[in-house]
Design a protein around this motif. Sequence first.
Motif, PDB file in Angstrom:
ATOM      1  N   PHE A   1       0.804  -1.224   0.000  1.00 56.02           N
ATOM      2  CA  PHE A   1       0.000   0.000   0.000  1.00 56.02           C
ATOM      3  C   PHE A   1       0.839   1.276   0.000  1.00 56.02           C
ATOM      4  O   PHE A   1       0.614   2.186  -0.801  1.00 56.02           O
ATOM      5  N   ILE A   2       1.816   1.381   0.915  1.00 51.55           N
ATOM      6  CA  ILE A   2       2.573   2.643   0.990  1.00 51.55           C
ATOM      7  C   ILE A   2       3.453   2.827  -0.244  1.00 51.55           C
ATOM      8  O   ILE A   2       3.593   3.938  -0.760  1.00 51.55           O
ATOM      9  N   GLY A   3       4.015   1.724  -0.757  1.00 54.10           N
ATOM     10  CA  GLY A   3       4.763   1.813  -2.011  1.00 54.10           C
ATOM     11  C   GLY A   3       3.890   2.354  -3.129  1.00 54.10           C
ATOM     12  O   GLY A   3       4.304   3.218  -3.912  1.00 54.10           O
ATOM     13  N   GLN A   4       2.660   1.854  -3.195  1.00 52.93           N
ATOM     14  CA  GLN A   4       1.713   2.319  -4.223  1.00 52.93           C
ATOM     15  C   GLN A   4       1.270   3.763  -3.967  1.00 52.93           C
ATOM     16  O   GLN A   4       1.045   4.532  -4.900  1.00 52.93           O
ATOM     17  N   MET A   5       1.164   4.135  -2.686  1.00 57.50           N
ATOM     18  CA  MET A   5       0.788   5.510  -2.366  1.00 57.50           C
ATOM     19  C   MET A   5       1.882   6.484  -2.817  1.00 57.50           C
ATOM     20  O   MET A   5       1.593   7.537  -3.409  1.00 57.50           O
ATOM     21  N   LEU A   6       3.137   6.137  -2.557  1.00 63.13           N
ATOM     22  CA  LEU A   6       4.244   7.005  -2.982  1.00 63.13           C
ATOM     23  C   LEU A   6       4.282   7.105  -4.505  1.00 63.13           C
ATOM     24  O   LEU A   6       4.524   8.180  -5.063  1.00 63.13           O
ATOM     25  N   ALA A   7       4.005   5.986  -5.195  1.00 56.37           N
ATOM     26  CA  ALA A   7       3.966   5.998  -6.666  1.00 56.37           C
ATOM     27  C   ALA A   7       2.814   6.865  -7.173  1.00 56.37           C
ATOM     28  O   ALA A   7       2.940   7.582  -8.175  1.00 56.37           O
ATOM     29  N   THR A   8       1.694   6.833  -6.457  1.00 53.57           N
ATOM     30  CA  THR A   8       0.519   7.643  -6.833  1.00 53.57           C
ATOM     31  C   THR A   8       0.821   9.136  -6.693  1.00 53.57           C
ATOM     32  O   THR A   8       0.381   9.957  -7.511  1.00 53.57           O
ATOM     33  N   MET A   9       1.593   9.484  -5.648  1.00 52.89           N
ATOM     34  CA  MET A   9       1.895  10.905  -5.413  1.00 52.89           C
ATOM     35  C   MET A   9       2.995  11.437  -6.334  1.00 52.89           C
ATOM     36  O   MET A   9       3.089  12.640  -6.563  1.00 52.89           O
ATOM     37  N   LYS A  10       3.817  10.526  -6.867  1.00 51.81           N
ATOM     38  CA  LYS A  10       5.025  10.947  -7.599  1.00 51.81           C
ATOM     39  C   LYS A  10       4.765  11.931  -8.743  1.00 51.81           C
ATOM     40  O   LYS A  10       5.467  12.931  -8.877  1.00 51.81           O
TER      41      LYS A  10
END
Length: 276
Positions: A155-164
């Motif tokens: 989840f957090i990996g995907q969240m950081l990718a979403t914000m990038k």
Amino acid sequence: MNAHNEADRALKAKHRDMWALGDYPAVAAEVIPDLGAILVEACGVGRGDRVLDVAAGSGNAAIPAALAGASVVASDLTPELLEAGRVLAAKRGAEVEWRPADAEALPFADGEFDTVLSCVGVMFAPHHQAAADELVRVCRPGGTIGTLSWTPEGFIGQMLATMKPYAPAPPPGAQPPPLWGSEDHVRALFRDAVTDVAARRQMVTIDRFADPSAFRDYFKANYGPTVAVYRAIAGDPDRVAALDHALTELARRHLKDEEKAVMEWEYLLLTARKRA
């Protein structure tokens, strides 16, 4: 070289400021309170061990290590987090030494610690090899190195990718934090400096948010990287709305149980022994 040093100093100042935004100690205490103790246990920390918690934040791992009887130093780039940690440690009756330090240039002697660990901390240092080399350097031969990091797929990996796409471009040479959640990446960083690598992916259950938008609003208010991205796009209401939607949908996709709004966030727990 000077230009490089200047750029590095500016980057570190930016990181320091980012983690002082919002309220990371609240995130650590309210959302992921048990992760530090999981790492401490996996590293076998016990009475009399000399332990260094790198990128310690407010002491999510340092405090459990101290309560296990170890002699603990907690280091972090952001003084505000160390200050919060000092207060928490006093409340819990834990004795910890708090030291401002850059994970890529630790102010400690070679082989000074029996155990060197980092709980979702060192992964955010921009230059992974420099940080990994420091973890190894300050650990004694035969000592334990342990990291707990969010995975790229979790989840957090995907969240950081979403914000990038909404964030300013990272400087040349800075690496994405969730790579520390990839076993192959961490093995490559430590190379042959360690033996007995044990790595496993695990889940932490998150059940404190009423619904996906409550998660989004909490992270917008409290999680430094999220606060920083929203500040960067504050003048563009369309982009703010798009990121709001993207984060809410991400949380919705990760719901294990819509009724109860329970999520599971994946992390990599890795321990190794420094080659004697």
